[in-house]
Design a protein around this motif. Structure first.
Motif, PDB file in Angstrom:
ATOM      1  N   CYS A 157      32.005 -33.573 -16.118  1.00 32.46           N
ATOM      2  CA  CYS A 157      30.593 -33.354 -15.828  1.00 32.46           C
ATOM      3  C   CYS A 157      30.408 -32.088 -14.997  1.00 32.46           C
ATOM      4  N   HIS A 158      31.261 -31.921 -13.988  1.00 34.15           N
ATOM      5  CA  HIS A 158      31.179 -30.768 -13.102  1.00 34.15           C
ATOM      6  C   HIS A 158      31.416 -29.471 -13.867  1.00 34.15           C
ATOM      7  N   LEU A 201      21.109 -28.462 -12.319  1.00 32.80           N
ATOM      8  CA  LEU A 201      22.523 -28.440 -12.681  1.00 32.80           C
ATOM      9  C   LEU A 201      23.427 -28.434 -11.446  1.00 32.80           C
ATOM     10  N   ALA A 243      26.174 -31.196 -10.494  1.00 30.68           N
ATOM     11  CA  ALA A 243      27.556 -30.752 -10.303  1.00 30.68           C
ATOM     12  C   ALA A 243      28.103 -31.192  -8.948  1.00 30.68           C
ATOM     13  N   CYS A 252      28.419 -28.524 -16.113  1.00 31.81           N
ATOM     14  CA  CYS A 252      27.305 -27.956 -15.347  1.00 31.81           C
ATOM     15  C   CYS A 252      27.586 -26.507 -14.958  1.00 31.81           C
TER      16      CYS A 252
END
Length: 212
Positions: free
Chosen positions: A70-71, A166, A170, A74
């Motif tokens: 996910c990080h 975002l 993040a 982003c």
């Protein structure tokens, strides 16, 4: 409504959110190993890895492979901000006791995005020298995260506000080693190098997008 909720690392309750970003990609960018599409494809090919944990807390991410994915997504999107042409976001908050409702909404939103595609598949790796046409790409990120502090509003109203959404995702997806991130799904189109997403098709399939 939140007054009697227990406070966690990211606030109270559970939040389900979605952000979508449309961006323009040149032909060479579509096949580059450093492109955002390559990042997403590699993550999908190694999807089993997102179910595990990394015990090395020195790597800067924490222990959840899901939060790492996910990080990275982003950050990759933020790096492409010069190519953004539109975005949108939405979210809904739930009490902790309504966790099953949050999970249900997450699944509904994920299914809604999945039905926009005729099929779901992971494209084979191709040489970076492969030719491809320029296209619009739409990337959708859907999350279920604990608390109410993650900023999921006003993406699409400006480049700066979209970056803030975002950046918030993040940052928050890594809290407590990623354990505050209950679930995440990423969808993107086009995935086939032979496909080209036009502005007209983008408007029809993603009417919620706000143009910059």
């Amino acid at each position: 409504e939140k007054a009697f909720e227990e406070e966690g690392p990211l606030g109270k309750g559970i939040t389900v959110g979605k952000i979508q970003i449309a961006l323009s990609l040149s032909g060479p960018e579509r096949t580059s190993k450093d492109s955002i599409l390559s990042l997403l494809e590699n993550s999908a090919r190694n999807s089993e890895d997102t179910l595990g944990y990394d015990d090395d807390y020195e790597d800067g991410y924490g222990d959840s492979h899901l939060s790492q994915m996910c990080h990275k997504t982003c950050l990759a999107l933020m790096r492409k901000s010069d190519d953004w042409i539109g975005a949108c976001s939405e979210s809904k908050w739930f009490k902790d006791e309504n966790g099953s409702k949050a999970e249900s909404l997450f699944n509904q939103w994920a299914d809604r995005e999945a039905t926009k595609f005729e099929k779901e598949y992971i494209p084979d790796e191709v040489p970076s020298s492969t030719e491809s046409s320029p296209t619009i790409a739409v990337i959708s990120l859907i999350i279920e995260i604990q608390g109410d502090s993650t900023n999921l509003s006003r993406a699409g109203f400006s480049i700066a506000e979209t970056k803030e959404v975002l950046a918030s995702i993040a940052s928050d997806c890594r809290v407590e080693g990623g354990d505050c991130l209950n679930a995440v799904e990423v969808f993107w189109t086009p995935s086939d190098l032979a496909e080209v997403l036009t502005e007209r098709v983008t408007v029809l399939d993603f009417p919620e997008l706000i143009s910059f």
